[in-house]
Design an enzyme around this catalytic site. Structure first.
Site, PDB file in Angstrom:
ATOM      1  CG  HIS B 117      -1.937   0.956   1.351  1.00  0.00           C
ATOM      2  ND1 HIS B 117      -1.715   2.274   1.648  1.00  0.00           N
ATOM      3  CD2 HIS B 117      -3.282   0.832   1.189  1.00  0.00           C
ATOM      4  CE1 HIS B 117      -2.861   2.921   1.667  1.00  0.00           C
ATOM      5  NE2 HIS B 117      -3.839   2.074   1.384  1.00  0.00           N
ATOM      6  CG  ASP B 197       0.544  -2.265   6.351  1.00  0.00           C
ATOM      7  OD1 ASP B 197      -0.403  -2.317   7.157  1.00  0.00           O
ATOM      8  OD2 ASP B 197       0.437  -1.730   5.220  1.00  0.00           O
ATOM      9  CD  GLN B 200      -6.749  -4.240   4.267  1.00  0.00           C
ATOM     10  OE1 GLN B 200      -7.704  -4.972   4.536  1.00  0.00           O
ATOM     11  NE2 GLN B 200      -6.898  -2.958   3.976  1.00  0.00           N
ATOM     12  CE  LYS B 223      -6.981  -0.039   6.268  1.00  0.00           C
ATOM     13  NZ  LYS B 223      -7.830   0.448   5.192  1.00  0.00           N
ATOM     14  CB  CYS B 363      -3.785   2.924  -1.818  1.00  0.00           C
ATOM     15  SG  CYS B 363      -4.950   4.243  -1.531  1.00  0.00           S
TER      16      CYS B 363
END
Lengths: 306, 404
Positions: B117, B197, B200, B223, B363
């Site tokens: 991303h 990261d 997600q 999220k 993105c």
């Protein structure tokens, strides 16, 4: 092509909404890229297409498929319609400015700038009669009319204005001050013709004619007073006589003149002469021979002058 | 957990009369919020809307306690110590915080995967332009996983210079969960730090920073049922203590004079200015809700829906699914493109039928530019989505594909 349509539509809608302003900006970007021979990479066309086809999809798959297949064709059709309707709008705007009606001089029909049609409304002179052929603006003429039979103000101008109206008619009353303003501001030869349309006192035409014969200067003052008075006063002998007196006339002299057979014949002759113009409504104003039917804004009369 | 229980806990779903009204399949962007999260935030504003950590009064103490609770919950959730939990605004801020806190030297190397991303890409590109660090990417295999042999080659090539490997746990593009533990093991062998990261990943799977071998881990609250504007940076205690905070000011120092200051302990020294207390408290409630639902149930629902959607999409010739073929490898995400049809157009047509999805390059522009793909339509589900919704999506997409 869809981008051009969108640009036009969203630009107009953008005047009222920030959301549509943003869409108009996207559409402009797309159009700009296309006219500079670059591909439209904003996805704007797809967005519009997606929205439209998506909406149709909720109703019918076939309809959506058809619309998607011929989307570009539809866009072209709408573009052409937009161009044509824009042309008509511009023309309508010009006509309204120039003639007070979107559809041209002395033309009726709907006008967005004058939705009530007030600039074209007249008091009909044919009410109750059954002419073989209903007169139109094309029939209006001064060519065989002897204007010498009517009261005029000559100011040695190249412009001539003939005002045919009736004292008790609403639309004549609306036009009269506008025409008067024009006469005050511009150098124009002026003829006023009173043509009774509404129920007025039967002696009114005779008195007015007599007044013009006795004293021309006082006649114009009388004319103003008759238009300033309540329109209902035009049915009253007593009120008319008061106005005549107020204008500075000797009432008895007017009455005597009105009772003469020659006066009656002269008034009858005037009526017959007016009929030669084929007018179908008051007010009708001829400026340099060109007829203008209905009460128009000041600019329309002014623009008709040389 | 059943569907009606879920409906009753999400106000927006509770108000929905039927699925034609809307189907929310854009959970990778942000999830819906349960009532308990909204209530917790409202309660803060209504009952104790004051500063935490500074003021000694009763309400101030209550805020401090609530923030502590959330920090504790987060630390438990990712198997970390509570002082290793820094509250931020979102994943992007967390990653930028790391990017600005490391004492970079020219020639230092940062390795990322090739489908990061922008949040985990742009900070490194900027550093390469400003400081002269080297940013390089691990190629992905055809199944969407990073090529670990290539990673090893890169580590060898830049031996001694690789300061950081920054990878996503689960891709927002195709849902693939990267073998972060293996990457970390390899990276550590070469002296690199590991930044994960988890924006997600964490909403869909249990995470242990210890098992992953993460030195840093970033995620967003929004999220995973939490309020927008909340995020977390996990950093190993030792590293956080060594770092110079990116932002300093109110709340980050023990004392200051006109010419010096003494930083607070971790994690407070990284939380400059007044914090989003309502958001942090809401995040705590979100974690409680996830724990109530359980990751097991989330994974079960992800798989159920992904299997159905994948199977449906596979049956259409014009459709190509991005990433791994197996639905079990893609969590709650199915990204696809339709030959010859703009993805935004499909998304808009789905939207007209009430189905909300994401379209475009998500993105991850770098990956799309490299592969020369225009974009995709992304379906991202969460545990409150149902099979009925997936069926409605399939039916709607079939109609769309008949029309375009």
């Amino acid at each position: 092509m869809a981008c051009i349509i969108a640009l036009i539509v969203f630009s107009v809608m953008g005047l009222f909404s920030a959301t549509h302003r943003q869409l108009a900006k996207e559409a402009f970007d797309c159009v700009f890229r296309r006219v500079t021979f670059r591909p439209c990479n904003t996805g704007f066309k797809e967005k519009i297409r997606g929205r439209i086809v998506g909406k149709l999809l909720r109703r019918s798959v076939k309809l959506a498929k058809f619309s998607n297949k011929y989307f570009e064709v539809f866009a072209w059709i709408f573009f052409l319609l937009t161009v044509v309707s824009t042309g008509y709008t511009v023309k309508g705007g010009y006509n309204f400015y120039r003639y007070g009606s979107c559809n041209g001089l002395n033309q009726g029909g709907f006008c967005a700038f004058d939705p009530t049609g007030k600039n074209n409304t007249t008091s009909s002179v044919t009410d109750g009669s059954c002419p073989n052929k209903q007169p139109t603006a094309e029939d209006l003429t001064l060519s065989s009319v002897d204007l010498g039979l009517f009261q005029s103000k000559k100011v040695d101008s190249e412009n001539n204005l003939v005002f045919i109206g009736c004292y008790s008619c609403d639309y004549t009353r609306k036009a009269y001050p506008v025409v008067k303003k024009l006469l005050e501001k511009k150098n124009v030869n002026y003829t006023f013709i009173h043509f009774s349309v509404k129920d007025e006192n039967e002696n009114l035409p005779l008195y007015v004619y007599s007044a013009s014969k006795i004293d021309q200067n006082k006649y114009w003052r009388l004319n103003d007073l008759l238009f300033e008075a309540d329109k209902g006063d035009m049915q009253s002998q007593e009120k008319i006589e008061q106005i005549i007196t107020k204008a500075g006339y000797d009432l008895q002299a007017i009455k005597d003149e009105a009772n003469k057979e020659a006066t009656k014949q002269a008034v009858q002759k005037q009526i017959e002469e007016v009929r030669k113009t084929h007018i179908y409504g008051t007010p009708t104003v001829f400026i340099n021979g060109k007829p203008i039917v209905g009460p128009k804004p000041y600019r329309v009369y002014k623009l008709m002058l040389k | 957990m059943n569907d009606s229980w879920i409906q009753s806990n999400f106000p927006i779903l509770n108000k929905r009369k039927n699925i034609e009204e809307f189907v929310y399949f854009d959970n990778a962007c942000t999830t819906l919020r349960p009532k308990s999260v909204i209530d917790a935030m409202n309660k803060y504003y209504e009952e104790y809307p004051v500063c935490g950590g500074r003021s000694l009064h009763k309400l101030g103490k209550k805020v401090t306690d609530k923030v502590y609770e959330t920090r504790f919950l987060v630390s438990q959730l990712i198997d970390a110590r509570k002082e290793e939990i820094v509250f931020t605004r979102n994943t992007t801020e967390s990653i930028n915080s790391v990017a600005h806190s490391i004492d970079w030297r020219e020639g230092d190397v940062v390795i990322t995967s090739d489908k990061e991303h922008n949040s985990n890409l742009l900070p490194w590109i900027r550093l390469s332009k400003k400081i002269g660090i080297v940013h390089t990417t691990i190629k992905s295999n055809s199944d969407g996983y990073p090529d670990l042999t290539h990673l090893k080659d890169l580590l060898e090539k830049y031996k001694g210079r690789v300061r950081l490997i920054a990878v996503t746990l689960s891709s927002n593009l195709d849902g693939t969960t990267n073998p972060v533990a293996e990457i970390a093991k390899l990276g550590h062998k070469y002296g690199a730090l590991i930044l994960v990261d988890a924006a997600q990943g964490l909403p869909h799977q249990p995470v242990s920073v210890k098992r992953l071998g993460a030195d840093f881990l970033a995620f967003s609250g929004h999220k995973m049922l939490g309020p927008s504007g909340t995020g977390v940076l996990y950093g190993k205690k030792k590293l956080l203590e060594e770092f110079e905070p990116f932002l300093i000011g109110g709340g980050t120092v023990v004392k200051s004079s006109f010419d010096s200051y003494c930083l607070e302990n971790i994690p407070e020294r990284f939380e400059a200015g007044l914090q989003d207390y309502a958001g942090i408290i809401g995040l705590g409630e979100a974690i409680r809700f996830i724990q109530k639902v359980t990751y097991k149930e989330i994974a079960r629902r992800d798989l159920e829906l992904n299997k159905y959607i994948t199977s449906y999409l596979r049956s259409i010739e014009r459709v190509n699914i991005v990433g791994a073929k197996e639905p079990e490898k893609r969590g709650g995400i199915v990204s696809f493109c339709v030959d010859g049809v703009d993805p935004h157009m499909i998304a808009l047509m789905l939207d007209e039928a009430g189905i909300m999805v994401r379209s475009g390059q998500l993105c991850v522009h770098s990956w799309f530019s490299d592969k020369k793909i225009q974009g995709v339509v992304r379906i991202s589900t969460y545990f409150y989505n149902t099979l009925e919704e997936a069926e409605y999506f399939a039916k709607t997409l079939s109609n769309i594909l008949k029309a375009v």
